[in-house]
Design a protein around this motif. Structure first.
Motif, PDB file in Angstrom:
ATOM      1  N   THR A  27      -3.929  -9.515   6.505  1.00  0.00           N
ATOM      2  CA  THR A  27      -2.751  -8.716   6.181  1.00  0.00           C
ATOM      3  C   THR A  27      -1.517  -9.127   6.980  1.00  0.00           C
ATOM      4  O   THR A  27      -0.436  -8.603   6.726  1.00  0.00           O
ATOM      5  N   ASP A 245      -0.528  -5.662  -4.646  1.00  0.00           N
ATOM      6  CA  ASP A 245      -0.628  -4.372  -5.341  1.00  0.00           C
ATOM      7  C   ASP A 245      -2.023  -3.771  -5.245  1.00  0.00           C
ATOM      8  O   ASP A 245      -2.197  -2.554  -5.401  1.00  0.00           O
ATOM      9  N   GLN A 246      -3.042  -4.593  -4.962  1.00  0.00           N
ATOM     10  CA  GLN A 246      -4.406  -4.090  -4.817  1.00  0.00           C
ATOM     11  C   GLN A 246      -4.720  -3.715  -3.367  1.00  0.00           C
ATOM     12  O   GLN A 246      -5.376  -2.714  -3.100  1.00  0.00           O
ATOM     13  N   GLY A 248      -2.389  -3.330  -0.735  1.00  0.00           N
ATOM     14  CA  GLY A 248      -1.367  -2.647   0.036  1.00  0.00           C
ATOM     15  C   GLY A 248      -0.788  -1.438  -0.664  1.00  0.00           C
ATOM     16  O   GLY A 248      -1.103  -1.134  -1.806  1.00  0.00           O
ATOM     17  N   ASP A 249       0.095  -0.731   0.076  1.00  0.00           N
ATOM     18  CA  ASP A 249       0.810   0.416  -0.451  1.00  0.00           C
ATOM     19  C   ASP A 249       2.299   0.161  -0.274  1.00  0.00           C
ATOM     20  O   ASP A 249       2.724  -0.963   0.017  1.00  0.00           O
ATOM     21  N   LEU A 250       3.130   1.190  -0.442  1.00  0.00           N
ATOM     22  CA  LEU A 250       4.578   1.033  -0.317  1.00  0.00           C
ATOM     23  C   LEU A 250       4.967   0.517   1.055  1.00  0.00           C
ATOM     24  O   LEU A 250       5.803  -0.383   1.185  1.00  0.00           O
ATOM     25  N   GLU A 251       4.367   1.066   2.105  1.00  0.00           N
ATOM     26  CA  GLU A 251       4.713   0.636   3.461  1.00  0.00           C
ATOM     27  C   GLU A 251       4.371  -0.834   3.669  1.00  0.00           C
ATOM     28  O   GLU A 251       5.131  -1.588   4.279  1.00  0.00           O
ATOM     29  N   MET A 280       6.140  -0.769  -6.577  1.00  0.00           N
ATOM     30  CA  MET A 280       5.937   0.238  -5.541  1.00  0.00           C
ATOM     31  C   MET A 280       7.251   0.883  -5.084  1.00  0.00           C
ATOM     32  O   MET A 280       7.267   1.648  -4.127  1.00  0.00           O
TER      33      MET A 280
END
Length: 324
Positions: A27, A245-246, A248-251, A280
């Protein structure tokens, strides 16, 4: 025999050794390599894409501001003096970051070209306004050979022989085989009357071997053990960006835009990252806006210096959503 020899050559001098198993994805960038060197390591060649990624890297350091929202993106100087060897960039949080040689060359070119453009326009003489990249492109293209050479020096530890040198050597070997095949063919023509078309078989076979050497030369660059491990880690980070998109999130998407987008460009997944971030509802990256920056001579300090990755993670804040 020729085909067997070529396969053996690739297996010994061109094939990368088996890589150790790394995580399915990472990440965060696995090291502090500049984006241009990451592109060189993965693609096995210097590219315009890598140089553009380094330009965006200069933006994340605060030296310039880049606006990608326009079709002809603009570049604005936040620091208007060239950076010499031994000088460090000190951004808003006070941490010092030293540019590698090719990044200094790139930034100094931008300073020289943009200041020259601003002087030509009296209205812009007193302050640095955004300059369309199309007005810098010619100078950028002219300095690319120097940047590529400096990238090669920085990336040499990751290859047993620099990729372009390895390709050139094996391609030249194939050309020499073709020349020998041509000379042998001329001799074979003399024996055509005596033994028939069979006299042409050796030169034709040798010519095919030469052609195969030229074709295979593109796969002959070989990474060192360090290069194999480093490339494997960066590919793991690429898998994370490619599937943002799978995973992670918005942050996470906002963090990628703010901190790691130059690496997305270097790893050729920038369009995928932008689409995922748009879904997102991420905000525009913070390096679009001018930022305070200082450049001074490096001063040795006691204690361990933080890595660039640590500085970026702590020094660049993720924009918070506006409250209603």
């Amino acid at each position: 025999l020729g085909l067997t020899g070529i396969i053996t050559d690739w297996y010994v001098w061109g094939r990368d050794r088996a890589t150790p198993v790394v995580a399915s994805y990472l990440t965060e960038p696995p090291s502090d390599l500049p984006p241009g060197i990451v592109a060189y390591l993965v693609d096995e060649r210097p590219t315009v894409k890598g140089a553009l990624a380094d330009l965006l890297h200069l933006a994340t350091l605060g030296l310039i501001s880049v606006d990608l929202q326009k079709e002809d993106f603009t570049v604005r100087l936040n620091w208007a003096r060239q950076i010499d060897e031994g000088e460090v960039v000190r951004v808003a949080d006070g941490e010092e970051v030293a540019l590698v040689e090719h990044e200094r060359t790139l930034f100094n070119m931008l300073v020289e070209r943009i200041k020259d453009l601003l002087k030509r326009d009296d209205k812009k003489r007193r302050k640095s306004l955004p300059i369309p990249f199309s007005r810098i492109e010619t100078t950028f293209t002219r300095v690319l050979p120097t940047i590529y050479e400096q990238m090669g020096d920085a990336a040499s530890q990751y290859f047993s022989t620099l990729p372009e040198t390895a390709r050139r050597r094996w391609s030249w070997a194939g050309q020499r085989v073709l020349i020998v095949a041509g000379l042998l063919g001329m001799v074979g023509l003399l024996g055509l009357a005596a033994i028939g078309w069979a006299a042409c078989a050796p030169p034709v076979g040798l010519a095919l071997v030469g052609l195969m050497l030229i074709v295979v030369s593109r796969w002959m660059p070989q990474r060192t053990t360090l290069g194999i491990e480093e490339a494997a880690r960066w590919r793991a980070f690429r898998r994370y960006l490619k599937n943002l998109d799978q995973f992670g999130d918005l942050e996470a998407a906002q963090a990628v835009l703010d901190r790691y987008f130059p690496y997305a460009v270097a790893l050729d997944v920038d369009e995928i990252v932008l689409r995922a971030a748009e879904k997102m509802d991420a905000y525009v990256p913070i390096w679009l806006a001018p930022a305070p920056v200082d450049v001074s001579t490096m001063v040795p300090r006691a204690g361990r210096r933080r890595r660039l990755g640590d500085r970026v993670r702590e020094g660049l804040s993720v924009p918070q959503p506006a409250t209603a």
